[in-house]
Enzyme design. Structure first.
Site, PDB file in Angstrom:
ATOM      1  N   ASN A  11       0.953  -1.159  -0.014  1.00  0.00           N
ATOM      2  CA  ASN A  11      -0.067   0.094  -0.010  1.00  0.00           C
ATOM      3  C   ASN A  11       0.819   1.132   0.022  1.00  0.00           C
ATOM      4  OD1 ASN A  11      -1.820   2.241   0.490  1.00  0.00           O
ATOM      5  ND2 ASN A  11      -2.246   1.517   2.664  1.00  0.00           N
ATOM      6  N   LYS A  13       0.075   4.242  -0.203  1.00  0.00           N
ATOM      7  CA  LYS A  13      -0.438   5.283   0.379  1.00  0.00           C
ATOM      8  C   LYS A  13      -0.484   6.583  -0.445  1.00  0.00           C
ATOM      9  CE  LYS A  13       0.035   2.857   4.671  1.00  0.00           C
ATOM     10  NZ  LYS A  13       0.412   2.870   6.151  1.00  0.00           N
ATOM     11  N   GLU A  98      -6.154   4.133   8.388  1.00  0.00           N
ATOM     12  CA  GLU A  98      -6.092   5.830   8.042  1.00  0.00           C
ATOM     13  C   GLU A  98      -7.525   6.684   7.332  1.00  0.00           C
ATOM     14  OE1 GLU A  98      -2.271   5.366   5.833  1.00  0.00           O
ATOM     15  OE2 GLU A  98      -1.493   4.760   7.944  1.00  0.00           O
TER      16      GLU A  98
HETATM   17  P1  PGA Z   1       3.422  -0.074   7.528  1.00  0.00           P
HETATM   18  O1  PGA Z   1       1.969   0.287   6.956  1.00  0.00           O
HETATM   19  O2  PGA Z   1       4.037  -1.259   6.857  1.00  0.00           O
HETATM   20  O3  PGA Z   1       4.091   1.135   6.907  1.00  0.00           O
HETATM   21  O4  PGA Z   1       3.412  -0.256   9.210  1.00  0.00           O
HETATM   22  C1  PGA Z   1       0.810  -0.846   6.800  1.00  0.00           C
HETATM   23  C2  PGA Z   1      -0.406  -0.441   6.245  1.00  0.00           C
HETATM   24  O5  PGA Z   1      -0.709   0.675   6.859  1.00  0.00           O
HETATM   25  O6  PGA Z   1      -0.903  -1.050   5.590  1.00  0.00           O
END
Ligand code: PGA
Length: 250
Positions: A11, A13, A98
């Site tokens: 992901n 983001k 989120e």
């Molecule tokens: P992270 O995020 O691997 O940066 O902890 C995981 C996610 O939000 O899917």
């Protein structure tokens, strides 16, 4: 009993610009040269990159990070599952913590988004997870099981959904639950899926997410009922992400 196909999904983001396709291309070549890998691999870039990523050569699946519950209409700034399908993506993440925190999404909203995805034949990656306060209060299983129950739409078939268990306090923090804690939550989710879908519930992949890195992937992926990972930060660089995928190479 049908075993789930494991999935390692990245992901991205709100990260990535046009030149970031170099990371996807590198990942595709690492997969092509890296030997048999017993999982699917996916990248979920921001919407702006969906089209170019779908057109890239290679085996990496492409998903989106969210969708609106409606097909079209007066929703400035939103993107529908229909549009994601039109871009050629095959999956969409819904209910990431989120989104739940920043946009006030409830499990009912998440269910409506998953319904929209399923109606377009997109796989819905439904995220659930407790906050640190909820864990400290001993509410982890109640919270997570309630989210799974309400976020997976009533019409969903087992083949429509993937669950991602992501403790909110483990996302982007470098902290992870113990393997025992992960096992307990994944087992509880599996039991709920089987009670809802019958034996088909055994075929639904349950991903773990939250600070997965090359250094801890093998241990986490070996936990019973962990069928892959949803990875944030460590998915941005092809070499790091490939190190996580190594957990599925013999
Ligand atoms: P992270 O995020 O691997 O940066 O902890 C995981 C996610 O939000 O899917």
């Amino acid at each position: 009993m049908s075993e789930p196909r494991s999935l390692v999904a990245g992901n991205w983001k709100m990260n990535g610009v046009a030149e970031s396709i170099a990371e996807l291309n590198q990942l595709n070549s690492l997969l092509a040269s890296g030997g048999t890998c017993n999982c699917d691999v996916m990248i979920c870039p921001p919407y702006t990159l969906l089209n170019s990523f779908v057109e890239a050569e290679g085996s990496v699946l492409i998903g989106a990070q969210d969708c609106h519950a409606n097909k079209s209409g007066a929703h400035t700034g939103d993107i529908s599952a229909t549009m994601i399908k039109d871009c050629g993506a095959t999956h969409v993440i819904v209910g990431h913590s989120e989104r739940r925190a920043d946009h006030g999404e409830t499990s009912e909203n998440v269910s409506a988004k998953a319904s929209a995805a399923i109606a377009e034949n997109l796989g819905a990656i439904v995220c659930v997870g407790e906050t640190e306060a909820e864990r400290d209060a001993g509410q982890t299983l109640d919270v997570v099981l309630d989210q799974v129950k309400k976020s997976v739409p009533s019409e969903a078939a087992a083949s429509d959904v993937i669950i991602a268990y992501e403790p909110v306090w483990a996302i982007g923090t470098g902290r992870t639950p113990t393997t025992g804690d992960v096992e307990e939550v994944h087992k509880a989710i599996r039991e709920q899926l089987v009670s809802r879908f019958g034996d088909e519930g055994n075929s639904i992949a349950i991903l773990y997410g939250g600070s997965v890195k090359p250094a801890n992937a093998e241990e986490l992926m070996a936990v019973p009922n962990v069928n892959g990972a949803l990875v944030g930060g460590a998915s941005l660089k092809a070499a790091d992400f490939n190190g996580i995928i190594d957990a599925y190479r013999k």
